[in-house]
Motif scaffolding. Structure first.
Motif, PDB file in Angstrom:
ATOM      1  N   ARG A  45       0.856  -1.192   0.000  1.00  0.00           N
ATOM      2  CA  ARG A  45       0.000   0.000   0.000  1.00  0.00           C
ATOM      3  C   ARG A  45       0.887   1.235   0.000  1.00  0.00           C
ATOM      4  O   ARG A  45       1.767   1.371   0.851  1.00  0.00           O
ATOM      5  N   LYS A  46       0.649   2.093  -0.981  1.00  0.00           N
ATOM      6  CA  LYS A  46       1.376   3.362  -1.098  1.00  0.00           C
ATOM      7  C   LYS A  46       2.886   3.164  -1.133  1.00  0.00           C
ATOM      8  O   LYS A  46       3.641   4.024  -0.678  1.00  0.00           O
ATOM      9  N   ALA A  47       3.343   2.018  -1.668  1.00  0.00           N
ATOM     10  CA  ALA A  47       4.782   1.731  -1.664  1.00  0.00           C
ATOM     11  C   ALA A  47       5.198   0.904  -2.878  1.00  0.00           C
ATOM     12  O   ALA A  47       6.157   0.139  -2.809  1.00  0.00           O
ATOM     13  N   PHE A  48       4.485   1.040  -3.987  1.00  0.00           N
ATOM     14  CA  PHE A  48       4.795   0.215  -5.151  1.00  0.00           C
ATOM     15  C   PHE A  48       6.214   0.439  -5.668  1.00  0.00           C
ATOM     16  O   PHE A  48       6.922  -0.522  -5.972  1.00  0.00           O
ATOM     17  N   GLU A  49       6.631   1.675  -5.786  1.00  0.00           N
ATOM     18  CA  GLU A  49       7.964   1.932  -6.351  1.00  0.00           C
ATOM     19  C   GLU A  49       9.061   1.356  -5.467  1.00  0.00           C
ATOM     20  O   GLU A  49      10.027   0.764  -5.967  1.00  0.00           O
ATOM     21  N   GLU A  50       8.914   1.491  -4.157  1.00  0.00           N
ATOM     22  CA  GLU A  50       9.893   0.937  -3.222  1.00  0.00           C
ATOM     23  C   GLU A  50       9.914  -0.591  -3.309  1.00  0.00           C
ATOM     24  O   GLU A  50      10.977  -1.215  -3.282  1.00  0.00           O
ATOM     25  N   LEU A  51       8.736  -1.181  -3.445  1.00  0.00           N
ATOM     26  CA  LEU A  51       8.645  -2.633  -3.556  1.00  0.00           C
ATOM     27  C   LEU A  51       9.244  -3.126  -4.877  1.00  0.00           C
ATOM     28  O   LEU A  51       9.989  -4.103  -4.903  1.00  0.00           O
ATOM     29  N   PHE A  52       8.932  -2.420  -5.966  1.00  0.00           N
ATOM     30  CA  PHE A  52       9.491  -2.795  -7.271  1.00  0.00           C
ATOM     31  C   PHE A  52      11.017  -2.741  -7.259  1.00  0.00           C
ATOM     32  O   PHE A  52      11.673  -3.581  -7.869  1.00  0.00           O
ATOM     33  N   ALA A  53      11.583  -1.758  -6.571  1.00  0.00           N
ATOM     34  CA  ALA A  53      13.048  -1.648  -6.513  1.00  0.00           C
ATOM     35  C   ALA A  53      13.653  -2.912  -5.901  1.00  0.00           C
ATOM     36  O   ALA A  53      14.670  -3.427  -6.390  1.00  0.00           O
TER      37      ALA A  53
END
Length: 184
Positions: free
Chosen positions: A132-140
């Motif tokens: 939640r609200k952290a897709f870019e961080e997770l994708f990295a």
């Protein structure tokens, strides 16, 4: 067969009607209910339900919103539980990143997520991702950790079309569609 891929039916909120919920699930053709863990405190209830209900299948992981100051101890207990009997668990989950309520422990969440992804790869288990609200961080992190053998589900997916396209590049990942679909 219908499979409920994500239920916290072991939580105390269901203590009064758990038997009824299980009965209705069976009557409507639900053949399996997958139970993601959330933290150390939930392990006993999760294990009890899995031990006493044939169609309830446990996962083991540390949920991102439960990553707090004591995360190292929590993660050590989760690791011990998972590696003591890895064939008992159908996935490493529920794991991921969550910045919706609080970003205080973002760096810890990232480290915990990465470690649990590595466990899944070592044990050849899928992962159940909460984001939640952290897709870019997770994708990295996934971009660095992904291998063709890694599989899983983005539980209760609420992302954009662009995020769907990015996830599809990971190949063996699915999208969980939850109750959020009914929101306006």
């Amino acid at each position: 067969m219908i499979i409920d891929t994500h239920s916290h039916l072991y939580a105390e909120e269901f203590d009064l009607d758990r038997a009824e919920v299980l009965s209705r699930a069976t009557q409507t053709g639900v053949g399996a209910i997958l139970l993601p863990n959330i933290d150390v405190e939930s392990i006993a209830a999760l294990e009890n339900l899995a031990d006493t209900t044939e169609n309830c299948i446990p996962m083991m992981g540390l949920h991102p919103t439960y990553v707090k100051a004591n995360w190292q101890q929590e993660l050590a207990t989760i690791e011990k539980q998972l590696f003591a009997s890895p064939t008992r668990y159908c996935a490493v989950g529920e794991i991921g990143l969550d910045l919706y309520w609080d970003d205080t422990f973002l760096e810890a969440q990232k480290e915990v997520f990465r470690i649990q992804v590595q466990w899944a790869k070592k044990l050849q288990l899928p992962i159940a991702i909460h984001v939640r609200k952290a897709f870019e961080e997770l994708f990295a992190i996934l971009d660095e950790e992904w291998t063709p053998e890694l599989s899983g589900v983005f539980h209760c997916f609420t992302g954009s079309k662009e995020q769907v396209q990015r996830i599809l590049k990971y190949q063996q990942f699915y999208f969980g569609i939850g109750g959020v679909l009914t929101y306006k």
